[in-house]
Design an enzyme around this catalytic site. Sequence first.
Site, PDB file in Angstrom:
ATOM      1  N   ARG A  48       0.863  -1.178   0.000  1.00  0.00           N
ATOM      2  CA  ARG A  48       0.000   0.000   0.000  1.00  0.00           C
ATOM      3  C   ARG A  48       0.898   1.225   0.000  1.00  0.00           C
ATOM      4  O   ARG A  48       2.118   1.116   0.108  1.00  0.00           O
ATOM      5  CB  ARG A  48      -1.016  -0.003   1.147  1.00  0.00           C
ATOM      6  CG  ARG A  48      -0.665  -0.672   2.443  1.00  0.00           C
ATOM      7  CD  ARG A  48       0.422  -0.027   3.224  1.00  0.00           C
ATOM      8  NE  ARG A  48       0.195   1.395   3.397  1.00  0.00           N
ATOM      9  CZ  ARG A  48       1.136   2.259   3.678  1.00  0.00           C
ATOM     10  NH1 ARG A  48       2.392   1.861   3.831  1.00  0.00           N
ATOM     11  NH2 ARG A  48       0.886   3.529   3.820  1.00  0.00           N
ATOM     12  N   GLY A  49       0.269   2.415  -0.136  1.00  0.00           N
ATOM     13  CA  GLY A  49       1.056   3.638  -0.315  1.00  0.00           C
ATOM     14  C   GLY A  49       1.139   3.899  -1.812  1.00  0.00           C
ATOM     15  O   GLY A  49       1.446   2.985  -2.597  1.00  0.00           O
ATOM     16  N   ALA A  50       0.873   5.148  -2.212  1.00  0.00           N
ATOM     17  CA  ALA A  50       0.694   5.455  -3.636  1.00  0.00           C
ATOM     18  C   ALA A  50       1.865   5.014  -4.528  1.00  0.00           C
ATOM     19  O   ALA A  50       1.666   4.294  -5.511  1.00  0.00           O
ATOM     20  CB  ALA A  50       0.406   6.945  -3.792  1.00  0.00           C
ATOM     21  N   ARG A  91      -7.339  -0.411  -6.829  1.00  0.00           N
ATOM     22  CA  ARG A  91      -7.672   0.667  -5.874  1.00  0.00           C
ATOM     23  C   ARG A  91      -7.828   1.966  -6.671  1.00  0.00           C
ATOM     24  O   ARG A  91      -7.019   2.229  -7.569  1.00  0.00           O
ATOM     25  CB  ARG A  91      -6.575   0.828  -4.801  1.00  0.00           C
ATOM     26  CG  ARG A  91      -6.545  -0.321  -3.794  1.00  0.00           C
ATOM     27  CD  ARG A  91      -5.610  -0.022  -2.626  1.00  0.00           C
ATOM     28  NE  ARG A  91      -6.234   0.822  -1.620  1.00  0.00           N
ATOM     29  CZ  ARG A  91      -5.564   1.345  -0.580  1.00  0.00           C
ATOM     30  NH1 ARG A  91      -4.264   1.129  -0.443  1.00  0.00           N
ATOM     31  NH2 ARG A  91      -6.197   2.078   0.303  1.00  0.00           N
ATOM     32  N   GLN A 198      -1.632   2.470  10.060  1.00  0.00           N
ATOM     33  CA  GLN A 198      -0.364   2.573   9.322  1.00  0.00           C
ATOM     34  C   GLN A 198       0.674   3.376  10.097  1.00  0.00           C
ATOM     35  O   GLN A 198       1.872   3.164   9.927  1.00  0.00           O
ATOM     36  CB  GLN A 198      -0.596   3.242   7.948  1.00  0.00           C
ATOM     37  CG  GLN A 198      -1.350   2.383   6.947  1.00  0.00           C
ATOM     38  CD  GLN A 198      -2.834   2.690   6.965  1.00  0.00           C
ATOM     39  OE1 GLN A 198      -3.397   3.039   8.005  1.00  0.00           O
ATOM     40  NE2 GLN A 198      -3.484   2.560   5.831  1.00  0.00           N
ATOM     41  N   ASP A 239      -2.011  10.780  -2.044  1.00  0.00           N
ATOM     42  CA  ASP A 239      -2.324   9.805  -3.097  1.00  0.00           C
ATOM     43  C   ASP A 239      -2.634  10.476  -4.428  1.00  0.00           C
ATOM     44  O   ASP A 239      -2.589   9.839  -5.473  1.00  0.00           O
ATOM     45  CB  ASP A 239      -3.507   8.934  -2.674  1.00  0.00           C
ATOM     46  CG  ASP A 239      -3.050   7.926  -1.636  1.00  0.00           C
ATOM     47  OD1 ASP A 239      -2.846   8.324  -0.468  1.00  0.00           O
ATOM     48  OD2 ASP A 239      -2.842   6.756  -2.007  1.00  0.00           O
ATOM     49  N   ASN A 249      -5.476  12.341   0.674  1.00  0.00           N
ATOM     50  CA  ASN A 249      -4.550  11.516   1.467  1.00  0.00           C
ATOM     51  C   ASN A 249      -5.359  10.730   2.493  1.00  0.00           C
ATOM     52  O   ASN A 249      -6.584  10.887   2.596  1.00  0.00           O
ATOM     53  CB  ASN A 249      -3.482  12.394   2.138  1.00  0.00           C
ATOM     54  CG  ASN A 249      -2.363  11.554   2.734  1.00  0.00           C
ATOM     55  OD1 ASN A 249      -1.835  10.652   2.067  1.00  0.00           O
ATOM     56  ND2 ASN A 249      -1.985  11.798   3.973  1.00  0.00           N
ATOM     57  N   LYS A 250      -4.667   9.923   3.244  1.00  0.00           N
ATOM     58  CA  LYS A 250      -5.297   9.032   4.235  1.00  0.00           C
ATOM     59  C   LYS A 250      -6.324   9.771   5.080  1.00  0.00           C
ATOM     60  O   LYS A 250      -6.090  10.902   5.495  1.00  0.00           O
ATOM     61  CB  LYS A 250      -4.189   8.436   5.108  1.00  0.00           C
ATOM     62  CG  LYS A 250      -4.620   7.499   6.192  1.00  0.00           C
ATOM     63  CD  LYS A 250      -5.521   6.375   5.735  1.00  0.00           C
ATOM     64  CE  LYS A 250      -4.967   5.576   4.580  1.00  0.00           C
ATOM     65  NZ  LYS A 250      -6.011   4.718   3.947  1.00  0.00           N
TER      66      LYS A 250
HETATM   67  O1  MRU Z   1      -4.445   3.243   2.261  1.00  0.00           O
HETATM   68  P1  MRU Z   1      -2.960   3.439   2.159  1.00  0.00           P
HETATM   69  O2  MRU Z   1      -2.195   2.892   3.298  1.00  0.00           O
HETATM   70  O3  MRU Z   1      -2.444   2.971   0.808  1.00  0.00           O
HETATM   71  O4  MRU Z   1      -2.783   5.016   2.188  1.00  0.00           O
HETATM   72  C1  MRU Z   1      -1.504   5.560   2.075  1.00  0.00           C
HETATM   73  C2  MRU Z   1      -1.485   7.031   2.210  1.00  0.00           C
HETATM   74  O5  MRU Z   1      -2.495   7.672   2.377  1.00  0.00           O
HETATM   75  C3  MRU Z   1      -0.153   7.698   2.058  1.00  0.00           C
HETATM   76  O6  MRU Z   1      -0.103   8.851   2.838  1.00  0.00           O
HETATM   77  C4  MRU Z   1       0.038   8.077   0.579  1.00  0.00           C
HETATM   78  O7  MRU Z   1      -0.161   6.974  -0.257  1.00  0.00           O
HETATM   79  C5  MRU Z   1       1.394   8.638   0.325  1.00  0.00           C
HETATM   80  S1  MRU Z   1       2.633   7.387   0.465  1.00  0.00           S
HETATM   81  C6  MRU Z   1       4.127   8.066   0.054  1.00  0.00           C
END
Ligand code: MRU
Length: 347
Positions: A48-50, A91, A198, A239, A249-250
């Site tokens: 996970r993470g963009a 996603r 996270q 994201d 973002n999250k």
């Molecule tokens: O749902 P996730 O864990 O994939 O969400 C991740 C985030 O929101 C991060 O802040 C974002 O992807 C940036 S990661 C460098």
Amino acid sequence: MNAFRSIEWLDEGIVRMLDQRKIPRETVYNDYTTHSEVAQAIKDMVIRGAPAIGAAAAYGLALTAHHSQVADAETLRAELADASNVLARSRPTAVNLFWALNRMNDRIADPALDSVVTLQKATLAEAHAIAEEDVAINKAIGKNAQSLIPQKATIIHHCNTGSLATVDYGTALGVIRMAHELGKDIFALLDETRPRLQGGRLSAYELKEQGVPFKVIVDGASGHFMRTLGVDLCVVGTDRVAANGDVANKIGTYNLAVVAYENGVPFYVAAPTTTIDMATKHGDEIEIEERPANEITHVRDCQITPDGVEVGNPAFDVTPAKYITAIITEKGLVYPPFNETLEKLMG
Ligand code: MRU
């Protein structure tokens, strides 16, 4: 595989991922040989993470090419197009997924790749390039951010944006890590980041290993710490950045940004330019992923809400541009008015 690297290609045609659902209790690596398995791993948040999602999608296509049994380049292109559609449905919010698939598809479309073998090689080379460029980009973001980070600083961070969220090193957490590596006196307050934690699991795991001093706090405590402890800045990842500077973002990022604004605390967003989506004019155009209810109703196997309650579980929110002090990219710092400065940056 180094301790925090999220994804790796093995020469026998395997994509190996560190299973982020299990950290910090267990360190487990999962091996995948098909794009469908990779798409499922993205959905299930093994990775996970963009930026990490983008790299995973690119390697998903490389798997399809590597294991293909077809006899000619055109049939392989058709297989890759199907695979790309499957990966694109994994996603919806992180634009890096679509950016990586578009870049891979452009390469795959090159008419000079006229045999199965040349197409296989080019597909893998492009996936490797996406992964390696990501690491270099993150380090450049870390460097560019340093003019914003005082010699002694207390910093709030949300979610996980470190090595685990990228291919390696990280964006916003990479900024904190680099400040520490440069000898700055950094103290991080890590939002635990309900519901998937996270921050409490992954960012805490990374900073602990790196020796960066920190405390895990509940998401609702950021305002309290700004008022009582004194916070110098917030830095988060994203994201998707819209053309006007709104960022997805999250979930919880918007709340943090508003509290920071109210308390006069600078709010920075660290973003590789691969996360900037000039085709999305403003934040309301960004699709926000809704995750399963059991992420809220349960903590691991334990149900914490009454039976049958209704749940809202958006995985992301949109922070309007007005709350953002600057966006930190590998190409430099971007300040308001973002509709002008992002346009200039992205050409
Ligand atoms: O749902 P996730 O864990 O994939 O969400 C991740 C985030 O929101 C991060 O802040 C974002 O992807 C940036 S990661 C460098």
